[in-house]
Design an enzyme around this catalytic site. Structure first.
Site, PDB file in Angstrom:
ATOM      1  N   CYS A 176      37.809  59.441  34.085  1.00 48.26           N
ATOM      2  CA  CYS A 176      36.553  58.735  33.823  1.00 48.26           C
ATOM      3  C   CYS A 176      35.373  59.689  33.999  1.00 48.26           C
ATOM      4  O   CYS A 176      35.212  60.288  35.069  1.00 48.26           O
ATOM      5  CB  CYS A 176      36.401  57.552  34.770  1.00 48.26           C
ATOM      6  SG  CYS A 176      34.877  56.609  34.512  1.00 48.26           S
ATOM      7  N   GLU A 223      40.695  23.855  47.118  1.00 49.10           N
ATOM      8  CA  GLU A 223      39.775  24.919  46.718  1.00 49.10           C
ATOM      9  C   GLU A 223      38.346  24.414  46.850  1.00 49.10           C
ATOM     10  O   GLU A 223      38.044  23.270  46.487  1.00 49.10           O
ATOM     11  CB  GLU A 223      40.062  25.339  45.270  1.00 49.10           C
ATOM     12  CG  GLU A 223      39.023  26.242  44.630  1.00 49.10           C
ATOM     13  CD  GLU A 223      38.825  27.554  45.367  1.00 49.10           C
ATOM     14  OE1 GLU A 223      37.663  27.954  45.560  1.00 49.10           O
ATOM     15  OE2 GLU A 223      39.831  28.170  45.752  1.00 49.10           O
ATOM     16  N   ASP A 239      45.949  31.863  50.328  1.00 47.58           N
ATOM     17  CA  ASP A 239      45.360  32.941  49.530  1.00 47.58           C
ATOM     18  C   ASP A 239      43.842  32.894  49.727  1.00 47.58           C
ATOM     19  O   ASP A 239      43.088  32.570  48.807  1.00 47.58           O
ATOM     20  CB  ASP A 239      45.730  32.761  48.059  1.00 47.58           C
ATOM     21  CG  ASP A 239      45.319  33.969  47.209  1.00 47.58           C
ATOM     22  OD1 ASP A 239      44.884  34.986  47.784  1.00 47.58           O
ATOM     23  OD2 ASP A 239      45.437  33.890  45.975  1.00 47.58           O
ATOM     24  N   CYS A 250      43.573  39.889  50.238  1.00 49.26           N
ATOM     25  CA  CYS A 250      42.936  40.928  49.436  1.00 49.26           C
ATOM     26  C   CYS A 250      42.185  41.920  50.325  1.00 49.26           C
ATOM     27  O   CYS A 250      41.697  42.933  49.837  1.00 49.26           O
ATOM     28  CB  CYS A 250      41.993  40.319  48.402  1.00 49.26           C
ATOM     29  SG  CYS A 250      40.700  39.267  49.087  1.00 49.26           S
ATOM     30  N   CYS A 291      33.708  53.609  30.806  1.00 46.79           N
ATOM     31  CA  CYS A 291      34.460  53.129  31.971  1.00 46.79           C
ATOM     32  C   CYS A 291      35.940  52.988  31.614  1.00 46.79           C
ATOM     33  O   CYS A 291      36.292  52.412  30.575  1.00 46.79           O
ATOM     34  CB  CYS A 291      33.891  51.788  32.421  1.00 46.79           C
ATOM     35  SG  CYS A 291      34.822  50.997  33.746  1.00 46.79           S
ATOM     36  N   CYS A 307      29.268  56.570  39.639  1.00 44.71           N
ATOM     37  CA  CYS A 307      29.533  55.140  39.713  1.00 44.71           C
ATOM     38  C   CYS A 307      30.213  54.806  41.033  1.00 44.71           C
ATOM     39  O   CYS A 307      31.094  55.541  41.488  1.00 44.71           O
ATOM     40  CB  CYS A 307      30.418  54.735  38.532  1.00 44.71           C
ATOM     41  SG  CYS A 307      31.071  53.062  38.642  1.00 44.71           S
ATOM     42  N   CYS A 325      34.839  53.050  41.666  1.00 50.09           N
ATOM     43  CA  CYS A 325      36.166  53.602  41.957  1.00 50.09           C
ATOM     44  C   CYS A 325      36.071  54.713  42.997  1.00 50.09           C
ATOM     45  O   CYS A 325      35.056  55.402  43.091  1.00 50.09           O
ATOM     46  CB  CYS A 325      36.825  54.151  40.695  1.00 50.09           C
ATOM     47  SG  CYS A 325      37.141  52.894  39.435  1.00 50.09           S
ATOM     48  N   GLN A 345      42.702  36.217  39.185  1.00 53.94           N
ATOM     49  CA  GLN A 345      42.971  37.616  39.492  1.00 53.94           C
ATOM     50  C   GLN A 345      42.506  38.514  38.348  1.00 53.94           C
ATOM     51  O   GLN A 345      42.796  38.238  37.182  1.00 53.94           O
ATOM     52  CB  GLN A 345      44.457  37.837  39.762  1.00 53.94           C
ATOM     53  CG  GLN A 345      44.956  37.219  41.053  1.00 53.94           C
ATOM     54  CD  GLN A 345      44.463  37.951  42.288  1.00 53.94           C
ATOM     55  OE1 GLN A 345      43.809  38.981  42.212  1.00 53.94           O
ATOM     56  NE2 GLN A 345      44.793  37.410  43.459  1.00 53.94           N
TER      57      GLN A 345
END
EC number: 2.1.1.190
Length: 562
Positions: A73, A342, A387, A414, A162, A79, A82, A292
């Site tokens: 990239c 939820e 989750d 996560c 990107c 940026c 990442c 996701q």
């Protein structure tokens, strides 16, 4: 060592999330820097020095690590999206696996089966959703549309090439930026709260190829008259894309917070949803509902969940923090009943529609906070899937969840650090970690999903004892029981409110909760039950005066905390 000093050093290791450790023997300190790779020799400045800890910021990579390759990239380094684009993918997996295993070993009591980190099916162009932000390339520079600059909350980097999204995203991004510049309208300034352009939201299904586009602006200009929404829509529809645009939207957001927030959405073309397919099921996804962001990776994740949850025939399963109901519906065909909870109403509506579309009659979905709704479900589950969002499960909700005493529970995290905190409580309430597996849904970044299978501890054996109460030989006097109960009665939990009231009554002045926390921290006392705790403080901690510190210590002695 002082703030502002510049040093050189080699990054020895990188701890989760992206904290590189540099040993400076001459200073007898370890300095933590972000966004580095083990083996790099870097020049860095010291940002903070406190209580033996030092934080720094990398100014320059003097010599790259032997592991590094050229980033695919061109925006890497500028940026902030990442972190590991210069690491080969197998090295990224090794790093994530080592970090995750170290954290789990420190959190889990006893043996468990470690199953490594499963790779993402796609290493590049894997994201199905991106939120691009408007700003300027530099102060008073041209309008920009892209990602936040590394280490900045305000500056924006254009990312026309990107690599974690595909060509359709890049073309929509370029078209919108060109048209926005032609309009001459300003971006929304986050400090002055004036302007028009805020975000561009693009979502694309990996399986169906359907694309949804949403431009988020303030209401400070007329969208049609000043911007020309019809012309922008026409330009988007004329693009040559691999997928198919099914909806173009305009969302108004006048909130002060720098987040994508829906204060009214207008459909400019098509519809306000698209469809994606996972593991043979179809899901309707709306602009702001959770799904996701790596569709093919999500299939790997949910296959792991299905494997970990085990036998489900005729079982009642709770899917807590269920989003658009993906996990619930993947488990439903082989379960007795699945109930999802939820807090996002839009996601619950989508979940109900998805279940109906997939012809699943044994799913039900509730809208609300798990902490409150779980008392209203009116049934007891056999199995539970968790989750939660990045901050993990509210401790009060986790107590209610564990009170069900289900035989198996699967926790999907996560954010591993939140998982570590919650595992401590789960183990303390009778659960044992059986298996752990990571799933890499975010190549090029430090993020990783973690799946944990827990089982409820059962007694190894049972001993039946016959006891007679009362007076006489072989009987247990009732007054003895009362005395032993009093002796083993747990101490009342000492709250911050009790400490504050005690100090005010005795000394005549008030103390801040933060002062009490700081004294407890200095004394090495445990800092439990802090659901709002953060890893990095936005403001410096409050330090009490000597007088107030002594008063707090005396109160802690009074309540037998120390």
């Amino acid at each position: 060592m002082k703030k502002g000093q510049v040093y050189e050093g080699v990054i020895d290791r990188v701890e989760f999330p992206n904290h590189g450790k540099i040993l400076l023997p001459e200073e007898e300190r370890v300095v933590t820097v972000k966004n580095g790779i083990a083996g790099q020799r870097v020049k860095f400045s010291v940002n903070k020095v406190r209580k033996g800890k030092a934080l720094g910021r990398i100014l320059e990579v003097i010599c790259p690590s032997d592991m590094e390759i050229e980033s695919p990239c061109p925006h890497f380094g500028q940026c902030g999206g990442c972190t590991y684009q210069t690491l080969p993918y197998d090295e990224q997996l090794k790093l994530k696996e080592a970090q995750l295993k170290e954290m789990m070993d420190g959190a889990v009591t006893g043996d468990y089966v470690w199953e490594g980190v499963r790779p993402s099916p796609l290493k590049q162009e894997y994201r199905n959703k991106m939120e691009f932000s408007f700003g300027d390339e530099y102060k008073d520079g041209p309008l920009a549309l892209g990602m936040h600059k590394r280490g900045s909350f305000h500056d924006i980097v254009n990312v026309p090439k990107c690599q974690i999204v595909d060509e359709d995203f890049r073309r929509v991004l370029a078209c919108t930026l060109e048209y926005a510049r032609e309009s001459g309208l300003p971006y929304y300034h986050r400090m002055r709260h004036v302007g028009f352009f805020r975000h561009l939201l693009v979502r694309k299904a990996a399986k169906t190829g359907e694309i949804l586009i949403d431009l988020v602006t303030t209401g400070q200009f007329d969208f049609d008259k000043d911007f020309g929404g019809k012309e922008w829509t026409s330009r988007l529809l004329s693009l040559s894309l691999g997928g198919r645009i099914v909806g173009i939207l305009h969302t108004r957001n006048d909130s002060v917070a720098d987040v994508v927030q829906d204060e009214g959405t207008e459909v400019l073309y098509g519809q306000d949803y698209f469809y994606e397919e996972l593991l043979g099921l179809t899901f309707k996804i709306t602009p702001f509902s959770f799904f996701q962001t790596n569709s093919l990776g999500a299939e790997v994740l949910y296959e792991t969940v299905r494997e970990y949850i085990g036998e489900t025939k005729d079982k009642v399963i709770f899917d807590l923090y269920s989003g658009t109901g993906t996990i619930a519906q993947i488990l439903a065909p082989v379960a007795g009943k699945v109930t999802g909870v939820e807090i996002v109403k839009e996601a619950v509506r989508a979940a109900k529609e998805n279940a109906e579309g997939n012809r699943l009659s044994n799913c039900s979905f509730w809208a609300g906070d798990v902490l409150k709704v779980i008392d209203e479900l009116g049934e007891t589950p056999d199995l539970i899937v968790l989750d939660p969002p990045r901050d993990g499960v509210n401790p009060k909700a986790l107590r209610k969840i564990t009170d069900f005493g289900v035989e198996r529970m699967v926790y999907i995290a996560c954010k591993p650090t939140s998982l570590v905190r919650d595992l401590e409580m789960l183990e303390g309430r009778g659960y044992r970690v059986e298996r752990i597996r990571g799933v890499d849904l975010f190549p090029g970044t430090y993020h990783v999903e973690t799946v944990v299978m827990l089982s409820h501890k059962k007694p190894d054996s049972v001993i039946n004892v016959k006891v007679e109460f009362g007076e006489g030989e072989g009987k247990v006097p009732l007054d003895n029981i009362a005395k032993r109960a009093a002796a083993y009665k747990p101490k009342e939990r000492v709250t911050y409110k009790m400490i504050k009231e005690y100090i005010e009554a005795k000394y005549g002045f008030k103390v801040h909760t933060a002062y009490i926390a700081e004294v407890k921290r200095e004394l090495g006392l445990p800092m439990y039950d802090a659901p709002n705790a953060v890893e990095e403080l936005k403001q410096p901690r409050k330090h009490p005066t000597a007088e107030k510190a002594e008063a707090i210590k005396e109160a802690l002695k009074h309540f037998e905390v120390i």
